[in-house]
Motif scaffolding. Structure first.
Motif, mmCIF file in Angstrom:
data_model
loop_
_atom_site.group_PDB
_atom_site.id
_atom_site.type_symbol
_atom_site.label_atom_id
_atom_site.label_comp_id
_atom_site.label_asym_id
_atom_site.label_seq_id
_atom_site.Cartn_x
_atom_site.Cartn_y
_atom_site.Cartn_z
ATOM 1 N N MET A 281 5.381 -21.974 9.281
ATOM 2 C CA MET A 281 6.040 -21.711 8.023
ATOM 3 C C MET A 281 5.375 -22.517 6.911
ATOM 4 N N LYS A 282 5.451 -21.969 5.720
ATOM 5 C CA LYS A 282 4.912 -22.679 4.573
ATOM 6 C C LYS A 282 5.770 -23.897 4.268
ATOM 7 N N VAL B 154 10.030 -24.227 4.086
ATOM 8 C CA VAL B 154 10.784 -25.234 4.832
ATOM 9 C C VAL B 154 11.619 -26.070 3.867
ATOM 10 N N TRP B 155 11.026 -26.452 2.751
ATOM 11 C CA TRP B 155 11.726 -27.247 1.750
ATOM 12 C C TRP B 155 12.919 -26.474 1.189
ATOM 13 N N ARG C 269 22.261 -28.937 -10.116
ATOM 14 C CA ARG C 269 20.824 -29.252 -10.140
ATOM 15 C C ARG C 269 20.126 -28.701 -8.892
ATOM 16 N N LEU C 270 20.765 -28.873 -7.750
ATOM 17 C CA LEU C 270 20.203 -28.383 -6.493
ATOM 18 C C LEU C 270 20.071 -26.871 -6.510
ATOM 19 N N GLU C 271 21.090 -26.191 -6.997
ATOM 20 C CA GLU C 271 21.067 -24.732 -7.075
ATOM 21 C C GLU C 271 19.967 -24.242 -8.030
ATOM 22 N N ARG D 178 14.587 -21.852 -8.906
ATOM 23 C CA ARG D 178 13.248 -21.993 -9.500
ATOM 24 C C ARG D 178 12.186 -22.084 -8.411
ATOM 25 N N GLY D 179 12.521 -22.742 -7.306
ATOM 26 C CA GLY D 179 11.575 -22.830 -6.190
ATOM 27 C C GLY D 179 11.262 -21.463 -5.613
#
Length: 186
Positions: free
Chosen positions: A1-2, A6-7, A76-78, A83-84
């Motif tokens: 996996m990239k 994973v992040w 912030r996490l959402e 954005r990720g």
């Protein structure tokens, strides 16, 4: 996996675990929606381009809930996860073999725009927190407005106007909403 996948999955899993934990701790999901006795009237101000003055339309407060300590972190996490995902899509476009150079350039420009936006929001949050001694500040840039959520014991109209002027100086004439989330003073 990239590495990015994973992040992203790790962040999503953390978000789900924290959500379930806090739902079980509080016994209800009142932090997700406002209950009937609560009201939220955002302070919406639009700077006058000629004078730099800010017109105050309304103000209001949101009654604190059990989740407010972690609400800003959750948002912030959402935002970071969304954005990720978009950055990963754009990087796929750039890496694509059957993609024109113009499409690759547009994807590259959007990646740069997203990174600048995120960096600018972080800088604004830290600047506002240190300048006005707010407990926490969350800056979200949306399509039509910039939403500034402020967690502090009190927020005066003068403070809100100063925040508006700071954003006007930094971003230019944009529509800004200031939302206050009161906390108990220590």
């Amino acid at each position: 996996m990239k590495k990015q996948t994973v992040w992203l999955l790790t962040l999503f899993s953390l978000m789900v675990v924290l959500s379930v934990y806090y739902l079980n701790q509080s016994g209800d999901a009142s932090f997700l929606t406002l209950s009937p006795h609560q009201s939220e009237v955002p302070t919406t101000q639009t700077p006058d381009a000629s004078t730099g003055e800010v017109d105050q339309e309304s103000s209001g407060e949101l009654t604190p809930s059990a989740m407010e300590d972690d609400l800003f972190s959750f948002v912030r996490l959402e935002m970071s996860a969304k954005r990720g995902e978009r950055l990963e899509q754009l990087e796929t476009v750039i890496a694509g073999e059957n993609v024109s150079s113009e499409e690759k350039w547009q994807a590259f420009e959007e990646i740069d725009r997203i990174n600048q936006l995120e960096t600018g929001e972080i800088i604004l949050e830290e600047t506002l927190k240190s300048r006005y001694s707010f407990e926490d500040v969350l800056v979200r840039t949306l399509d039509e407005a910039v939403v500034v959520s402020i967690k502090s014991a009190s927020l005066t109209k003068a403070d809100a106007n100063n925040v508006m002027r700071d954003l006007y100086d930094e971003l230019g004439p944009v529509r800004v909403e200031v939302k206050h989330y009161p906390v108990e003073s220590s």
